[in-house]
Design a protein around this motif. Sequence first.
Motif, mmCIF file in Angstrom:
data_model
loop_
_atom_site.group_PDB
_atom_site.id
_atom_site.type_symbol
_atom_site.label_atom_id
_atom_site.label_comp_id
_atom_site.label_asym_id
_atom_site.label_seq_id
_atom_site.Cartn_x
_atom_site.Cartn_y
_atom_site.Cartn_z
ATOM 1 N N VAL A 436 0.843 -1.198 0.000
ATOM 2 C CA VAL A 436 0.000 0.000 0.000
ATOM 3 C C VAL A 436 0.877 1.246 0.000
ATOM 4 N N LEU A 437 0.639 2.113 -0.993
ATOM 5 C CA LEU A 437 1.312 3.414 -1.073
ATOM 6 C C LEU A 437 0.426 4.461 -0.392
ATOM 7 N N CYS A 438 1.032 5.333 0.409
ATOM 8 C CA CYS A 438 0.266 6.352 1.123
ATOM 9 C C CYS A 438 0.886 7.735 0.921
ATOM 10 N N PHE A 439 0.042 8.697 0.514
ATOM 11 C CA PHE A 439 0.405 10.103 0.557
ATOM 12 C C PHE A 439 -0.147 10.659 1.871
ATOM 13 N N GLU A 440 0.722 11.115 2.747
ATOM 14 C CA GLU A 440 0.278 11.609 4.049
ATOM 15 C C GLU A 440 0.355 13.138 4.058
ATOM 16 N N ILE A 441 -0.828 13.747 4.139
ATOM 17 C CA ILE A 441 -0.966 15.197 4.047
ATOM 18 C C ILE A 441 -0.824 15.808 5.449
ATOM 19 N N ASN A 442 -0.231 17.005 5.524
ATOM 20 C CA ASN A 442 0.052 17.658 6.813
ATOM 21 C C ASN A 442 0.994 16.790 7.652
ATOM 22 N N ALA A 443 2.093 16.375 7.017
ATOM 23 C CA ALA A 443 2.992 15.406 7.646
ATOM 24 C C ALA A 443 3.969 16.029 8.627
ATOM 25 N N ARG A 444 4.178 17.325 8.518
ATOM 26 C CA ARG A 444 5.155 17.958 9.405
ATOM 27 C C ARG A 444 4.725 17.789 10.860
ATOM 28 N N ASP A 445 5.634 17.329 11.685
ATOM 29 C CA ASP A 445 5.396 17.098 13.119
ATOM 30 C C ASP A 445 4.422 15.962 13.397
ATOM 31 N N ASN A 446 4.131 15.150 12.375
ATOM 32 C CA ASN A 446 3.204 14.040 12.597
ATOM 33 C C ASN A 446 3.859 12.927 13.418
ATOM 34 N N LYS A 447 3.051 12.283 14.262
ATOM 35 C CA LYS A 447 3.500 11.132 15.046
ATOM 36 C C LYS A 447 2.467 10.016 14.918
ATOM 37 N N LYS A 448 2.950 8.773 14.939
ATOM 38 C CA LYS A 448 2.067 7.621 14.889
ATOM 39 C C LYS A 448 1.904 7.068 16.300
ATOM 40 N N PHE A 449 0.646 6.952 16.738
ATOM 41 C CA PHE A 449 0.336 6.399 18.055
ATOM 42 C C PHE A 449 -0.332 5.047 17.872
ATOM 43 N N THR A 450 0.140 4.046 18.620
ATOM 44 C CA THR A 450 -0.370 2.684 18.468
ATOM 45 C C THR A 450 -1.163 2.257 19.702
ATOM 46 N N PHE A 451 -2.063 1.280 19.480
ATOM 47 C CA PHE A 451 -2.851 0.704 20.567
ATOM 48 C C PHE A 451 -2.411 -0.719 20.921
ATOM 49 N N ALA A 452 -1.472 -1.256 20.162
ATOM 50 C CA ALA A 452 -1.003 -2.618 20.435
ATOM 51 C C ALA A 452 0.461 -2.721 20.025
ATOM 52 N N GLY A 453 1.173 -3.622 20.647
ATOM 53 C CA GLY A 453 2.585 -3.773 20.352
ATOM 54 C C GLY A 453 3.445 -2.966 21.303
ATOM 55 N N LYS A 454 4.723 -2.998 21.039
ATOM 56 C CA LYS A 454 5.689 -2.324 21.893
ATOM 57 C C LYS A 454 5.446 -0.813 21.907
ATOM 58 N N ASP A 455 5.517 -0.231 23.109
ATOM 59 C CA ASP A 455 5.380 1.225 23.298
ATOM 60 C C ASP A 455 4.018 1.762 22.866
ATOM 61 N N ASN A 456 2.961 0.954 23.034
ATOM 62 C CA ASN A 456 1.631 1.467 22.697
ATOM 63 C C ASN A 456 1.159 2.432 23.782
ATOM 64 N N ILE A 457 0.136 3.221 23.479
ATOM 65 C CA ILE A 457 -0.265 4.308 24.377
ATOM 66 C C ILE A 457 -0.920 3.789 25.654
ATOM 67 N N VAL A 458 -1.547 2.608 25.598
ATOM 68 C CA VAL A 458 -2.159 2.064 26.813
ATOM 69 C C VAL A 458 -1.069 1.608 27.780
ATOM 70 N N SER A 459 -0.075 0.880 27.264
ATOM 71 C CA SER A 459 1.025 0.427 28.124
ATOM 72 C C SER A 459 1.815 1.597 28.682
ATOM 73 N N SER A 460 1.852 2.685 27.944
ATOM 74 C CA SER A 460 2.633 3.848 28.378
ATOM 75 C C SER A 460 1.932 4.657 29.467
ATOM 76 N N LEU A 461 0.638 4.431 29.657
ATOM 77 C CA LEU A 461 -0.075 5.130 30.734
ATOM 78 C C LEU A 461 0.423 4.648 32.097
ATOM 79 N N ASP A 462 0.386 5.532 33.094
ATOM 80 C CA ASP A 462 0.714 5.077 34.445
ATOM 81 C C ASP A 462 -0.402 4.165 34.965
ATOM 82 N N ASP A 463 -0.065 3.308 35.915
ATOM 83 C CA ASP A 463 -0.987 2.270 36.374
ATOM 84 C C ASP A 463 -2.281 2.832 36.945
#
Length: 501
Positions: A436-463
């Motif tokens: 899959v090819l993707c053109f990502e618009i407004n890419a400056r300062d963009n970050k990808k946040f994940t819900f599963a896998g290493k360093d996902n946002i749920v695991s990163s929350l404090d207990d």
Amino acid sequence: MAITTNFSLTLFFFFFFFFFFLFPLFSNLGLAQVEDPELKTCKHQCLQQHQYSQSDQQQCLQSCELYHHLKQEREKQIEEETPKKKDHSHYHQHQQEEESRERQEEEQEKQEEEDDNPYIFEDSDFHTKVQTEGGRIRVLKNFTQNSKLLQGIQNLRLAILEARPHTFVSPRHFDSDVVLFNMMGRALLGLVKESQTEKFILERGDMMPIPAGTPLYIVNREEREKLFLAMLHIPVSTPGKFEEFFGPGGQDPESVLSAFSQNVLQAALQSPIGKLERLFNQQNEGSIFKISKEQVQALAPRRSYWRPFSGPSRPEFNLFNRRTTYSNEYGRLTEVGPADDKDNLDRLNLMLTLANISQESMSTIHYNSHATKIAVVIDGRGFVQIVCPHVSKAKHEKSGPSYHRISSELKPGKVFVVPQAHPFVLMSSKGQNLLVLCFEINARDNKKFTFAGKDNIVSSLDDNAKELAFNYPSDLVNKIFNRKETFFFPLESPSEERADA
């Protein structure tokens, strides 16, 4: 005697006219509700006429009685008809309200049907801009025609160029910036820069930003394989629209020069009109046409003995050859963005990504913080799921939004859009990788946040935050969300041991 008779008839006709024409008006004004004095007045006038004989007076009184009787009948008829008119008027008003409500419901249902998959585009959503024996150019409809939810990218247009083997795509320029990606085949791209043409050899995966107004031509160098180019147009002058302009040309494609007056062309080119007419009447093959093997070879760049570095230029970026951002046995993600190309991609605030998902695998569930993704399936088959809060059909009240899952099967040529902040997942089918090819618009300062896998946002929350958010013990939350893989996983259900953990 004749005079008195005529007077009696005149009086009768006067009351008859009053009753049938004036009384309804008085009734509407509310005067009919007052005790009627006409009968008494009529009789009094009959008795006061001294010229009347007793017979005339009797006839006059009978006329008054007749008038009074007719009046009572008319009053009764009006009372009976008035409720019917009110009921009839109320019926029509109710009918109009029902029809209006039905029209609104139909429009709402139609809008909901359109919004069920507001981010998915089918082949029918493309229109053919150019069609010749040598190839075609298809342009995706304006994104907001599919849904108003895509107003953030309404200025952009996506086009697909398909050229048959050994074809020439005539020189042209666009009133838009273009980001070109070679999806399949091998091409020669000629760009006019200042006083010469710079030639680029485009392999599969090569990407070229082309500034607006730059003259270019394209050659499919392959003898048997078609050429497919994805072209993202970023209009400069008219939002949501772009045009192509042919300089060198003739009748088909028509040269822009032929639109100028004869005296202007003769003065500008210092050629007589006959010679100019012959020049602009020769080409009628269309804007994409087949050429010979010898013509392809003649267009190919050659190194000069005196200029050893005069050969073809190479695009700066090939997404297949770039270092991957995320990579494991289940997939690879490659990104080229503003930080890599300050001259073009930074100016356009654009990033290109290439997701190569191994068969029977999946990406993590993730979202972009700033970028909206315009995706084109290059190869393979699979599925996409996008979570959207805008088209939820949930009717029950909640303290937050309800969400709708947008799903679609993926195959080569399929286009889909993932708006900023919308979580989504890609999955590949059995038998082949999904590319899959993707053109990502407004890419400056963009970050990808994940819900599963290493360093996902749920695991990163404090207990404490986890326990409050889920109303569930944090150690059990961690067991569910923690896993060693990053970004790409196998598409498989958990084992019993994993499910019971």
